[in-house]
Design a protein around this motif. Structure first.
Motif, mmCIF file in Angstrom:
data_model
loop_
_atom_site.group_PDB
_atom_site.id
_atom_site.type_symbol
_atom_site.label_atom_id
_atom_site.label_comp_id
_atom_site.label_asym_id
_atom_site.label_seq_id
_atom_site.Cartn_x
_atom_site.Cartn_y
_atom_site.Cartn_z
ATOM 1 N N UNK A 115 -0.313 -20.730 8.543
ATOM 2 C CA UNK A 115 -0.194 -19.873 9.721
ATOM 3 C C UNK A 115 -1.508 -19.097 9.829
ATOM 4 N N UNK A 116 -1.969 -18.890 11.050
ATOM 5 C CA UNK A 116 -3.204 -18.111 11.231
ATOM 6 C C UNK A 116 -3.006 -16.712 10.659
ATOM 7 N N UNK A 117 -4.000 -16.254 9.909
ATOM 8 C CA UNK A 117 -3.917 -14.927 9.264
ATOM 9 C C UNK A 117 -4.767 -13.928 10.043
ATOM 10 N N UNK A 118 -4.183 -12.760 10.297
ATOM 11 C CA UNK A 118 -4.915 -11.662 10.926
ATOM 12 C C UNK A 118 -5.045 -10.546 9.897
ATOM 13 N N UNK A 119 -6.260 -10.033 9.719
ATOM 14 C CA UNK A 119 -6.481 -8.917 8.789
ATOM 15 C C UNK A 119 -7.207 -7.808 9.537
ATOM 16 N N UNK A 120 -6.977 -6.582 9.096
ATOM 17 C CA UNK A 120 -7.721 -5.456 9.645
ATOM 18 C C UNK A 120 -8.518 -4.801 8.523
ATOM 19 N N UNK A 121 -9.776 -4.493 8.797
ATOM 20 C CA UNK A 121 -10.557 -3.672 7.878
ATOM 21 C C UNK A 121 -10.956 -2.409 8.618
ATOM 22 N N UNK A 122 -10.951 -1.295 7.886
ATOM 23 C CA UNK A 122 -11.386 -0.015 8.444
ATOM 24 C C UNK A 122 -12.905 -0.045 8.501
ATOM 25 N N UNK A 123 -13.473 0.057 9.710
ATOM 26 C CA UNK A 123 -14.931 -0.036 9.877
ATOM 27 C C UNK A 123 -15.564 1.263 9.409
ATOM 28 N N UNK A 124 -15.970 1.258 8.141
ATOM 29 C CA UNK A 124 -16.520 2.461 7.526
ATOM 30 C C UNK A 124 -17.427 2.040 6.364
ATOM 31 N N UNK A 125 -18.753 2.051 6.646
ATOM 32 C CA UNK A 125 -19.730 1.558 5.662
ATOM 33 C C UNK A 125 -19.632 2.282 4.323
ATOM 34 N N UNK A 126 -19.432 3.622 4.377
ATOM 35 C CA UNK A 126 -19.368 4.396 3.115
ATOM 36 C C UNK A 126 -18.248 3.914 2.210
ATOM 37 N N UNK A 127 -17.152 3.486 2.814
ATOM 38 C CA UNK A 127 -15.999 3.027 2.031
ATOM 39 C C UNK A 127 -16.050 1.518 1.785
ATOM 40 N N UNK A 128 -17.055 0.848 2.367
ATOM 41 C CA UNK A 128 -17.171 -0.603 2.194
ATOM 42 C C UNK A 128 -16.142 -1.379 3.004
ATOM 43 N N UNK A 129 -15.786 -0.859 4.175
ATOM 44 C CA UNK A 129 -14.855 -1.548 5.099
ATOM 45 C C UNK A 129 -13.577 -2.033 4.406
ATOM 46 N N UNK A 130 -12.781 -1.126 3.847
ATOM 47 C CA UNK A 130 -11.578 -1.562 3.122
ATOM 48 C C UNK A 130 -10.526 -2.200 4.042
ATOM 49 N N UNK A 131 -9.789 -3.170 3.486
ATOM 50 C CA UNK A 131 -8.717 -3.797 4.251
ATOM 51 C C UNK A 131 -7.552 -2.804 4.381
ATOM 52 N N UNK A 132 -6.971 -2.729 5.563
ATOM 53 C CA UNK A 132 -5.847 -1.826 5.808
ATOM 54 C C UNK A 132 -4.772 -2.573 6.600
ATOM 55 N N UNK A 133 -3.594 -1.955 6.742
ATOM 56 C CA UNK A 133 -2.555 -2.594 7.565
ATOM 57 C C UNK A 133 -2.166 -1.683 8.735
ATOM 58 N N UNK A 134 -1.170 -2.122 9.497
ATOM 59 C CA UNK A 134 -0.763 -1.378 10.701
ATOM 60 C C UNK A 134 -0.413 0.075 10.374
ATOM 61 N N UNK A 135 0.261 0.274 9.247
ATOM 62 C CA UNK A 135 0.691 1.637 8.904
ATOM 63 C C UNK A 135 -0.507 2.561 8.734
ATOM 64 N N UNK A 136 -1.547 2.056 8.031
ATOM 65 C CA UNK A 136 -2.761 2.869 7.862
ATOM 66 C C UNK A 136 -3.404 3.156 9.220
ATOM 67 N N UNK A 137 -3.394 2.148 10.084
ATOM 68 C CA UNK A 137 -4.040 2.305 11.395
ATOM 69 C C UNK A 137 -3.352 3.423 12.187
ATOM 70 N N UNK A 138 -2.003 3.446 12.139
ATOM 71 C CA UNK A 138 -1.270 4.509 12.854
ATOM 72 C C UNK A 138 -1.403 5.841 12.112
#
Ligand code: ADP
Ligand code: UDP
Length: 237
Positions: A115-138
């Motif tokens: 199945x196609x995978x969708x991932x989100x990373x927090x665009x933040x160079x200082x943190x090294x663009x960590x992977x996050x999920x919907x809950x973190x985004x909200x």
């Protein structure tokens, strides 16, 4: 349209304000970085390839109903785009396991994902663009539910359009990164770039890598791979 002050200089592009409030000019550089800026180099003519390839692909997406920031190509390296407030997410779409997914989940590169995978990373160079999920985004109010629904459904639609399109030029679209932004009236549109810097492209017949992995992994013929992508998409234009 007049180019005015430099608004921002990133790793791969410069962004200029213009005499029009809602328009910017992006200027693509040959500078290349990897591993969050640790590896640095230059890829000759990369700026030209990325500018033209990105504009070309955004044109195809627009025709298929995806709103993008593309306005007008000015020259080989510069393009007028709609100014947006970037949603601070790197949206990664994956069809085949490679790169960080292969490492994280112990999958051989090239393994087809069922199945196609969708991932989100927090665009933040200082943190090294960590992977996050919907809950973190909200939780961090990076985007609201309505916006994230638009972003995810547009990302899948973009994947369908581009996968078919690349298949016609004998390229397998392995994975890619997208960025979205809000226009002044809050509409979500596709922004940034879609290029060999932000996608993995493998030749369908030989498996040859035709993207930034050639730079990241010191595979040689980096310029040749960028030129090959340009040639397959835009011919001799
Ligand atoms: P980075 O910031 O990761 O080093 P670049 O060198 O590509 O990346 O810089 C371009 C910057 O411009 C990125 O931060 C990107 O999010 C931003 N950007 C791209 N398109 C737009 C747009 N239409 N409006 C405003 N900002 C944009
Ligand atoms: N990508 C990108 N910018 C980033 C991180 C990833 O354009 O800051 C793209 C990358 O080119 C690839 C996809 O997103 O096409 C997935 O990258 P991955 O997570 O495997 O990262 P990497 O292997 O580069 O660490």
């Amino acid at each position: 349209m007049k180019k005015q002050d430099l608004l921002y200089e990133g790793k791969a592009k410069k962004v200029f304000i213009t005499d029009e409030d809602n328009k910017l000019i992006v200027s693509y550089k040959d500078d290349a970085t990897a591993f969050n800026g640790v590896k640095k180099g230059t890829i000759q003519e990369k700026g030209v390839v990325n500018n033209k390839v990105s504009n070309y692909l955004m044109g195809i997406l627009e025709k298929q109903g995806i709103p993008t920031h593309f306005v007008q190509e000015i020259d080989d390296r510069e393009t007028v785009v709609k100014k947006v407030e970037i949603v601070p997410l790197e949206v990664i779409v994956r069809n085949i396991a490679a790169g960080s997914l292969s490492k994280r989940l112990g999958l051989n590169e090239g393994t087809k994902l069922n199945k196609t995978v969708l991932e989100y990373c927090y665009k933040n160079d200082e943190l090294g663009d960590p992977m996050i999920n919907e809950y973190h985004i909200y939780a961090l109010s990076l985007a609201d539910e309505k916006e994230l629904n638009i972003i995810s459904s547009m990302s899948f639609k973009i994947n369908d359009i581009l996968t078919k399109y690349f298949d016609e030029v004998d390229i397998e679209l392995i994975d890619f990164k997208l960025e979205f932004g809000r226009t002044s009236d809050g509409t979500i549109i596709l922004a940034d770039e879609i290029s060999p810097d932000t996608c993995r492209y493998w030749d369908k017949n030989t498996g040859e890598k035709l993207d930034k992995d050639r730079f990241r992994r010191d595979l040689g013929n980096v310029e040749g791979a960028y030129q090959e992508i340009y040639r397959r998409l835009l011919g001799d234009n």
